[in-house]
Design a protein around this motif. Structure first.
Motif, short mmCIF file in Angstrom:
data_model
loop_
_atom_site.label_atom_id
_atom_site.label_comp_id
_atom_site.label_asym_id
_atom_site.label_seq_id
_atom_site.Cartn_x
_atom_site.Cartn_y
_atom_site.Cartn_z
N ARG A 276 37.64 -11.11 -59.60
CA ARG A 276 37.71 -10.00 -60.56
C ARG A 276 38.99 -9.19 -60.34
O ARG A 276 39.67 -8.80 -61.31
CB ARG A 276 36.48 -9.10 -60.44
CG ARG A 276 35.20 -9.71 -61.00
CD ARG A 276 33.99 -8.82 -60.72
NE ARG A 276 34.14 -7.46 -61.19
CZ ARG A 276 33.94 -7.03 -62.43
NH1 ARG A 276 33.58 -7.92 -63.37
NH2 ARG A 276 34.08 -5.76 -62.75
N TYR A 277 39.33 -8.93 -59.10
CA TYR A 277 40.53 -8.15 -58.82
C TYR A 277 41.79 -8.92 -59.19
O TYR A 277 42.77 -8.34 -59.68
CB TYR A 277 40.57 -7.74 -57.35
CG TYR A 277 39.90 -6.41 -57.12
CD1 TYR A 277 40.60 -5.22 -57.25
CD2 TYR A 277 38.54 -6.34 -56.82
CE1 TYR A 277 39.98 -3.99 -57.07
CE2 TYR A 277 37.90 -5.12 -56.64
CZ TYR A 277 38.64 -3.95 -56.76
OH TYR A 277 38.01 -2.74 -56.60
N LEU A 278 41.79 -10.22 -58.96
CA LEU A 278 42.98 -11.01 -59.28
C LEU A 278 43.19 -11.12 -60.78
O LEU A 278 44.33 -11.32 -61.23
CB LEU A 278 42.88 -12.39 -58.63
CG LEU A 278 43.03 -12.38 -57.10
CD1 LEU A 278 42.67 -13.74 -56.52
CD2 LEU A 278 44.44 -11.98 -56.69
N GLU A 279 42.12 -11.00 -61.56
CA GLU A 279 42.28 -10.97 -63.02
C GLU A 279 43.05 -9.73 -63.45
O GLU A 279 43.83 -9.75 -64.40
CB GLU A 279 40.91 -11.01 -63.69
CG GLU A 279 40.21 -12.35 -63.58
CD GLU A 279 38.78 -12.30 -64.11
OE1 GLU A 279 38.34 -11.21 -64.53
OE2 GLU A 279 38.10 -13.35 -64.11
N GLU A 280 42.82 -8.62 -62.74
CA GLU A 280 43.48 -7.36 -63.06
C GLU A 280 44.82 -7.21 -62.35
O GLU A 280 45.71 -6.49 -62.82
CB GLU A 280 42.57 -6.18 -62.65
CG GLU A 280 41.28 -6.09 -63.44
CD GLU A 280 41.51 -5.74 -64.90
OE1 GLU A 280 42.46 -4.96 -65.17
OE2 GLU A 280 40.77 -6.24 -65.76
N HIS A 281 44.96 -7.89 -61.21
CA HIS A 281 46.18 -7.76 -60.39
C HIS A 281 46.69 -9.16 -60.03
O HIS A 281 46.52 -9.61 -58.89
CB HIS A 281 45.89 -6.96 -59.13
CG HIS A 281 45.26 -5.62 -59.38
ND1 HIS A 281 45.99 -4.50 -59.71
CD2 HIS A 281 43.96 -5.23 -59.34
CE1 HIS A 281 45.18 -3.48 -59.87
NE2 HIS A 281 43.94 -3.88 -59.65
N PRO A 282 47.31 -9.86 -60.96
CA PRO A 282 47.77 -11.23 -60.69
C PRO A 282 48.70 -11.29 -59.47
O PRO A 282 49.59 -10.44 -59.32
CB PRO A 282 48.53 -11.60 -61.97
CG PRO A 282 47.94 -10.72 -63.03
CD PRO A 282 47.61 -9.42 -62.33
#
Length: 459
Positions: A276-282
């Motif tokens: 989920r975080y990597l979706e927002e912070h590539p």
């Protein structure tokens, strides 16, 4: 502070990450007052001026928190008494008010224990190398330089509502589908915080053991032990809940049970939240300790992130979060750390992320989590040994020809040739124990490997 204490008695209570002991035997109000004075002197030398103090529902917590406040104010620092709080609520207060913090709790330990989790301003960790050793030295020496300034003052502040609002802003659940959520608070602090955080959300909460009771009359507040999840597993099935959440005593850890009553691995939760975080912070960095499943670094890499492996323990994780600028960190013990929560751990914030993921699609939790389960694990297997180093080296020697890689970041981690299987052996800091964790593609391989290693350790 006048008469020094024995180093052995002090170090048996002040451990690598926190302060913890049996009330009336290992710690009492006088001991805690000295800790408060020493901590305050350290903070004053670094320019800090105030300490937020919270406590859990244990019978001894209010008295110990008050004694600590006496020690702090005697050294000229102010104290903000928060009253009943969860540990992550204390971290919230430290982060938002930019002041040091002290949380009185023994977390998942039985009722006779209590202790302190300390942090600096901004919820920055205090561990053995960042303050606890200095406190040990002060208590052993038995003397602090007299502070000749004005004493600090004590004020009181309830931050529960602000804490709840802050978490709801971080994870917006207002548009998810309605969910029935069974929650086992284990008579701990989640009984206070869950109703506040979950209010006005599309969640139907089925409460279990929400009454605050530091004697833990129903079961120990340690959901890492499978026996303490049984009541929630049965409760989820009985109520037809979509998900079950189990918190430990101070509510900084959250364990998850699916709609069938089956536990969800904390490593799988770590992988889900990381995604989920990597979706927002590539391309962002995610921290994981060396006991988490291989699925975590694998999925982080697959989603374009950078996985950084570190030692077990909150002070190491938080320091690495700050050093690397990581957005998220996770441990096998269900501690989850968030950059937007001052790099501190919050079981409640992890729960909100899981609820958001579940409620934003139509499948069940077991279906959602299937993609995060690639390996089987043994859990932590403890062995009492007379010589931890000798038994560790015996295992290393026995597996020498089968070892692909070996590191000593935290104990010994061995990756085996020709298979994704690995194991870690770590000595306990406080007991004559070796802790074994094994992961392999199948449960049969896990059991076979674990039994082989345990035979060596226990020989």
């Amino acid at each position: 502070m006048s008469t020094g204490r024995s180093r052995e008695s002090v170090t048996s209570v002040i451990k690598a990450y926190d302060i913890r002991g049996v009330v009336g035997e290992e710690i009492d109000a006088d001991f805690i007052r000295e800790v408060g004075a020493s901590f305050a002197r350290l903070l004053r030398m670094e320019g800090e001026t105030a300490v937020a103090v919270g406590h859990d529902m244990r019978a001894s917590s209010p008295e110990l928190a008050s004694a600590f406040a006496d020690g702090v104010t005697a050294q000229g620092l102010n104290v903000v008494m928060l009253g009943l709080t969860s540990t992550d609520e204390l971290y919230y207060a430290s982060g938002r008010r930019d002041c040091a913090g002290a949380m009185f709790t023994a977390s998942h330990n039985p009722a006779k224990y209590n202790g302190i989790k300390l942090c600096r301003a901004g919820a920055r960790p205090v561990g053995q190398d960042s303050g606890l050793q200095l406190i040990i030295d002060d208590l052993v020496a038995g003397e602090l330089p007299e502070y000749d300034g004005a004493p600090g003052v004590v004020s009181r502040k309830d931050v529960l509502a602000d804490y709840g609002s802050y978490l709801r802003e971080l994870v917006d659940l207002r548009e998810i589908r309605p969910l029935k959520v069974a929650v086992d608070a284990a008579n701990g602090m989640a009984g206070l915080t869950v109703p506040e955080v979950f209010k006005d959300l599309p969640l139907e909460v089925e409460p279990l053991y929400f009454e605050l009771d530091g004697t833990f009359p129903n079961h120990e507040a340690n959901p890492l032990e499978p026996k303490n999840l049984v009541d929630l597993q049965e409760f989820v099935c009985r109520t037809g809940a979509d998900i079950g959440l189990a918190f430990d005593g101070d509510a900084d850890r959250c364990f998850v049970v699916d709609e069938n009553g089956d536990p969800v691995s904390p490593s799988a939760i770590c992988a889900l939240v990381a995604e989920r975080y990597l979706e927002e912070h590539p391309g962002a960095t995610v921290i994981h300790n060396l006991i988490t499943s291989k699925v975590v670094p694998e999925l982080v890499a697959e989603h374009g992130g950078k996985a950084v492996r570190t030692r077990v323990g909150h002070s190491f994780i938080k320091a690495e979060m700050a050093r690397t600028g990581a957005v998220f960190g996770g441990e096998h013990s269900a501690h989850y750390y968030f950059s937007e929560f001052f790099n501190a751990d919050s079981g409640m914030l992890a729960a909100l992320h899981v609820l958001a993921a579940l409620g934003s699609q139509e499948g069940t939790l077991s279906e959602l989590m299937a993609g995060y389960h690639r390996y089987e694990a043994s859990g932590e297997l403890n062995s009492t040994v007379a010589d931890q180093a000798d038994r560790t080296e015996a295992v290393i020697a026995a597996f020498d020809s089968r070892t692909e890689t070996l590191d000593r970041v935290d104990g010994v981690t061995v990756e085996l040739k020709g298979t994704p299987a690995w194991f870690n052996i770590r000595p306990s800091n406080t007991e004559p124990l070796l802790r074994l964790n094994v992961e392999a593609p199948t449960q049969e391989e896990v059991e076979e490997l674990a039994n082989e290693i345990l035979q060596i350790i226990r020989a």
